[in-house]
Write a protein that holds these residues in place. Structure first.
Motif, mmCIF file in Angstrom:
data_model
loop_
_atom_site.group_PDB
_atom_site.id
_atom_site.type_symbol
_atom_site.label_atom_id
_atom_site.label_comp_id
_atom_site.label_asym_id
_atom_site.label_seq_id
_atom_site.Cartn_x
_atom_site.Cartn_y
_atom_site.Cartn_z
ATOM 1 N N SER A 277 19.374 58.275 58.405
ATOM 2 C CA SER A 277 19.800 57.324 57.379
ATOM 3 C C SER A 277 20.745 57.946 56.359
ATOM 4 O O SER A 277 21.611 57.264 55.808
ATOM 5 C CB SER A 277 18.575 56.732 56.671
ATOM 6 O OG SER A 277 17.962 57.674 55.804
ATOM 7 N N VAL A 278 20.579 59.236 56.085
ATOM 8 C CA VAL A 278 21.417 59.905 55.069
ATOM 9 C C VAL A 278 22.163 61.108 55.635
ATOM 10 O O VAL A 278 22.681 61.932 54.887
ATOM 11 C CB VAL A 278 20.571 60.331 53.851
ATOM 12 C CG1 VAL A 278 20.090 59.117 53.084
ATOM 13 C CG2 VAL A 278 19.378 61.196 54.273
ATOM 14 N N ARG A 279 22.205 61.205 56.948
ATOM 15 C CA ARG A 279 22.898 62.340 57.569
ATOM 16 C C ARG A 279 24.381 62.318 57.251
ATOM 17 O O ARG A 279 24.988 63.374 56.996
ATOM 18 C CB ARG A 279 22.688 62.288 59.087
ATOM 19 C CG ARG A 279 23.404 63.379 59.873
ATOM 20 C CD ARG A 279 23.175 63.209 61.364
ATOM 21 N NE ARG A 279 23.604 61.881 61.818
ATOM 22 C CZ ARG A 279 23.402 61.419 63.041
ATOM 23 N NH1 ARG A 279 22.741 62.158 63.915
ATOM 24 N NH2 ARG A 279 23.829 60.214 63.384
ATOM 25 N N ASN A 280 24.999 61.153 57.234
ATOM 26 C CA ASN A 280 26.440 61.045 57.011
ATOM 27 C C ASN A 280 26.800 60.802 55.547
ATOM 28 O O ASN A 280 27.827 61.288 55.065
ATOM 29 C CB ASN A 280 27.023 59.914 57.856
ATOM 30 C CG ASN A 280 26.881 60.166 59.348
ATOM 31 O OD1 ASN A 280 26.908 61.308 59.798
ATOM 32 N ND2 ASN A 280 26.714 59.098 60.113
ATOM 33 N N THR A 281 25.998 60.023 54.868
ATOM 34 C CA THR A 281 26.313 59.645 53.501
ATOM 35 C C THR A 281 25.040 59.202 52.781
ATOM 36 O O THR A 281 24.087 58.734 53.422
ATOM 37 C CB THR A 281 27.333 58.492 53.467
ATOM 38 O OG1 THR A 281 27.535 58.075 52.101
ATOM 39 C CG2 THR A 281 26.846 57.301 54.268
ATOM 40 N N TRP A 282 25.046 59.341 51.462
ATOM 41 C CA TRP A 282 23.951 58.847 50.618
ATOM 42 C C TRP A 282 24.363 57.568 49.897
ATOM 43 O O TRP A 282 23.707 57.148 48.943
ATOM 44 C CB TRP A 282 23.554 59.923 49.605
ATOM 45 C CG TRP A 282 22.678 60.990 50.185
ATOM 46 C CD1 TRP A 282 23.045 61.982 51.044
ATOM 47 C CD2 TRP A 282 21.275 61.167 49.953
ATOM 48 N NE1 TRP A 282 21.965 62.766 51.372
ATOM 49 C CE2 TRP A 282 20.860 62.297 50.706
ATOM 50 C CE3 TRP A 282 20.327 60.502 49.178
ATOM 51 C CZ2 TRP A 282 19.542 62.756 50.704
ATOM 52 C CZ3 TRP A 282 19.015 60.951 49.177
ATOM 53 C CH2 TRP A 282 18.643 62.062 49.944
ATOM 54 N N GLU A 283 25.416 56.936 50.356
ATOM 55 C CA GLU A 283 25.936 55.769 49.653
ATOM 56 C C GLU A 283 24.903 54.641 49.579
ATOM 57 O O GLU A 283 24.781 53.962 48.558
ATOM 58 C CB GLU A 283 27.210 55.269 50.343
ATOM 59 C CG GLU A 283 27.934 54.178 49.584
ATOM 60 C CD GLU A 283 28.483 54.654 48.266
ATOM 61 O OE1 GLU A 283 28.610 53.816 47.344
ATOM 62 O OE2 GLU A 283 28.796 55.852 48.137
ATOM 63 N N GLY A 284 24.150 54.425 50.661
ATOM 64 C CA GLY A 284 23.128 53.381 50.633
ATOM 65 C C GLY A 284 22.078 53.649 49.584
ATOM 66 O O GLY A 284 21.676 52.746 48.824
ATOM 67 N N PHE A 285 21.615 54.881 49.510
ATOM 68 C CA PHE A 285 20.620 55.255 48.510
ATOM 69 C C PHE A 285 21.178 55.075 47.104
ATOM 70 O O PHE A 285 20.488 54.568 46.207
ATOM 71 C CB PHE A 285 20.202 56.709 48.721
ATOM 72 C CG PHE A 285 19.209 57.218 47.715
ATOM 73 C CD1 PHE A 285 17.851 56.991 47.879
ATOM 74 C CD2 PHE A 285 19.633 57.919 46.592
ATOM 75 C CE1 PHE A 285 16.938 57.454 46.947
ATOM 76 C CE2 PHE A 285 18.734 58.390 45.656
ATOM 77 C CZ PHE A 285 17.372 58.152 45.827
ATOM 78 N N MET A 286 22.422 55.470 46.895
ATOM 79 C CA MET A 286 23.013 55.417 45.563
ATOM 80 C C MET A 286 23.193 53.986 45.062
ATOM 81 O O MET A 286 23.260 53.750 43.847
ATOM 82 C CB MET A 286 24.365 56.144 45.562
ATOM 83 C CG MET A 286 24.272 57.626 45.882
ATOM 84 S SD MET A 286 23.237 58.533 44.713
ATOM 85 C CE MET A 286 24.234 58.413 43.239
ATOM 86 N N THR A 287 23.277 53.027 45.963
ATOM 87 C CA THR A 287 23.471 51.635 45.540
ATOM 88 C C THR A 287 22.173 50.855 45.408
ATOM 89 O O THR A 287 22.204 49.681 45.026
ATOM 90 C CB THR A 287 24.395 50.898 46.524
ATOM 91 O OG1 THR A 287 23.822 50.930 47.843
ATOM 92 C CG2 THR A 287 25.776 51.527 46.561
ATOM 93 N N VAL A 288 21.037 51.477 45.706
ATOM 94 C CA VAL A 288 19.752 50.765 45.606
ATOM 95 C C VAL A 288 19.544 50.153 44.219
ATOM 96 O O VAL A 288 19.174 48.974 44.106
ATOM 97 C CB VAL A 288 18.587 51.698 45.999
ATOM 98 C CG1 VAL A 288 17.247 51.114 45.549
ATOM 99 C CG2 VAL A 288 18.571 51.915 47.513
ATOM 100 N N PRO A 289 19.743 50.890 43.115
ATOM 101 C CA PRO A 289 19.527 50.277 41.799
ATOM 102 C C PRO A 289 20.409 49.056 41.554
ATOM 103 O O PRO A 289 19.933 48.022 41.053
ATOM 104 C CB PRO A 289 19.856 51.406 40.820
ATOM 105 C CG PRO A 289 19.674 52.662 41.600
ATOM 106 C CD PRO A 289 20.097 52.325 42.991
ATOM 107 N N SER A 290 21.687 49.150 41.910
ATOM 108 C CA SER A 290 22.595 48.031 41.659
ATOM 109 C C SER A 290 22.262 46.833 42.530
ATOM 110 O O SER A 290 22.422 45.680 42.106
ATOM 111 C CB SER A 290 24.048 48.462 41.880
ATOM 112 O OG SER A 290 24.278 48.865 43.221
ATOM 113 N N VAL A 291 21.766 47.064 43.752
ATOM 114 C CA VAL A 291 21.381 45.946 44.614
ATOM 115 C C VAL A 291 20.196 45.204 44.011
ATOM 116 O O VAL A 291 20.178 43.967 43.947
ATOM 117 C CB VAL A 291 21.057 46.438 46.036
ATOM 118 C CG1 VAL A 291 20.443 45.313 46.870
ATOM 119 C CG2 VAL A 291 22.306 46.979 46.719
#
Length: 332
Positions: free
Chosen positions: A238-252
């Protein structure tokens, strides 16, 4: 050398050049489409299908959410809910171009319940496929903070800082940045991810949960330790390529969910809902009970155990869900 992609995972190019990863199994010609959305530190993955879907010859699709795994993040100039409407529409119609007889069963776990609820409550002029939704399954759900006034009171302090009121006011996404810094070394290899999952989900199980887990493994032919490795593989990827999904959790969480408010849904948007909560996962238990009180056509099902306990009885949950939906389906 890059890790090989799982055999049932595919990459779909969306209009504009973004990529949506998804796993699929079952019969792609079936009008019955089951779509499941994963939680934080997850990817779209299908290890096995519940017997009821094999019996019904259904098609199972698990998308990887934007910014996780191989899926592109939501463009900076796009609203999260609008991107979801377009991406999910493109995914479904690329596989099922004839949607006239489509029956869409939405489901999500944890953070994935946010996505499932956004689609469930979407205005039909913005998400026309919403007319084909037959039912909604929510596992360990989150409630919308803009509609649930006690949302923050349901959270632990770490989660309150991450997705509660501070998420709207702390500048530069500092809370998510801190979380990434704290967690990165725990999930940067499969071995580290296994330790993370074991500590988070398995070491704190009650004897009753452990018994349920052993029964589930025996029924599915899962070797000891493989249950941890399966979950850890998704965490790592899930985070091997990027942490972008994790970083947007608060804004979502604080995005307004496309205007979704459970109590305000009209009759057309009140398809059967099954909410599954566990007694020891008190955050989502409180939010799930609130959702059950707000959604017009919802049933709350309780299970013993913690955050992942439902996994050990998923075949029965799926059967329960499909039976409830069928009982309320309009006559042909």
């Amino acid at each position: 050398m890059a890790d090989p992609r799982p055999a049932n995972e595919h990459l779909l190019e969306l209009p504009g050049g973004a990529v949506l990863a998804y796993a699929e199994a079952g019969n792609p010609a079936s009008p019955d489409v089951v779509m499941f959305f994963h939680g934080v530190f997850g990817v779209g993955s299908i290890k096995r299908i519940a017997p009821i879907f094999e019996d019904n010859n259904a098609h199972f699709i698990n998308p990887t959410l934007p910014g996780w795994g191989e899926s592109s993040p939501v463009p900076a100039d796009a609203a999260y809910h609008t991107y979801l409407y377009e991406a999910v529409t493109h995914l479904i119609t690329s596989i099922h171009p004839d949607t006239e007889h489509l029956r869409l069963y939405l489901a999500g776990g944890s953070f994935g319940t946010v996505v499932a609820q956004i689609l469930y409550g979407a205005p039909y002029d913005q998400f026309p496929l919403g007319r084909h939704i037959a039912g909604l399954l929510l596992l360990a759900p989150f409630s919308p903070p803009h509609a649930h006034k006690q949302f923050s009171q349901c959270l632990t302090w770490p989660n309150y800082l991450m997705i509660g009121t501070p998420a709207r006011f702390v500048p530069f996404n500092l809370v998510a940045r801190l979380g990434r810094w704290m967690l990165k070394s725990k999930v940067d290899t499969r071995e580290h991810a296994e330790g993370f999952i074991r500590e988070f989900a398995f070491t704190k199980m009650t004897p009753e949960e452990q018994e349920a887990c052993e029964r589930w493994k025996a029924a599915k032919g899962i070797e000891d330790g493989d249950e941890v490795k399966e979950l850890a593989d998704g965490v790592y990827r899930s985070v091997r390529n990027t942490w972008e999904g994790f970083m947007t959790v608060p804004s979502v969480f604080q995005s307004g969910w496309g205007g979704y408010s459970p109590a305000d849904l009209d009759e057309q948007h009140s398809k059967p809902v099954l909410i599954v909560i566990t007694h020891r996962d008190w955050e989502t238990k409180k939010m799930g009970e609130w959702l059950g009180s707000q959604l017009k056509n919802a049933h709350v099902r309780y299970e013993e155990g913690g955050h992942v306990a439902s996994m050990f009885v998923m075949d029965d949950i799926w059967s329960d869900f499909m039976t409830r939906v069928a009982a309320q389906a309009p006559s042909a």
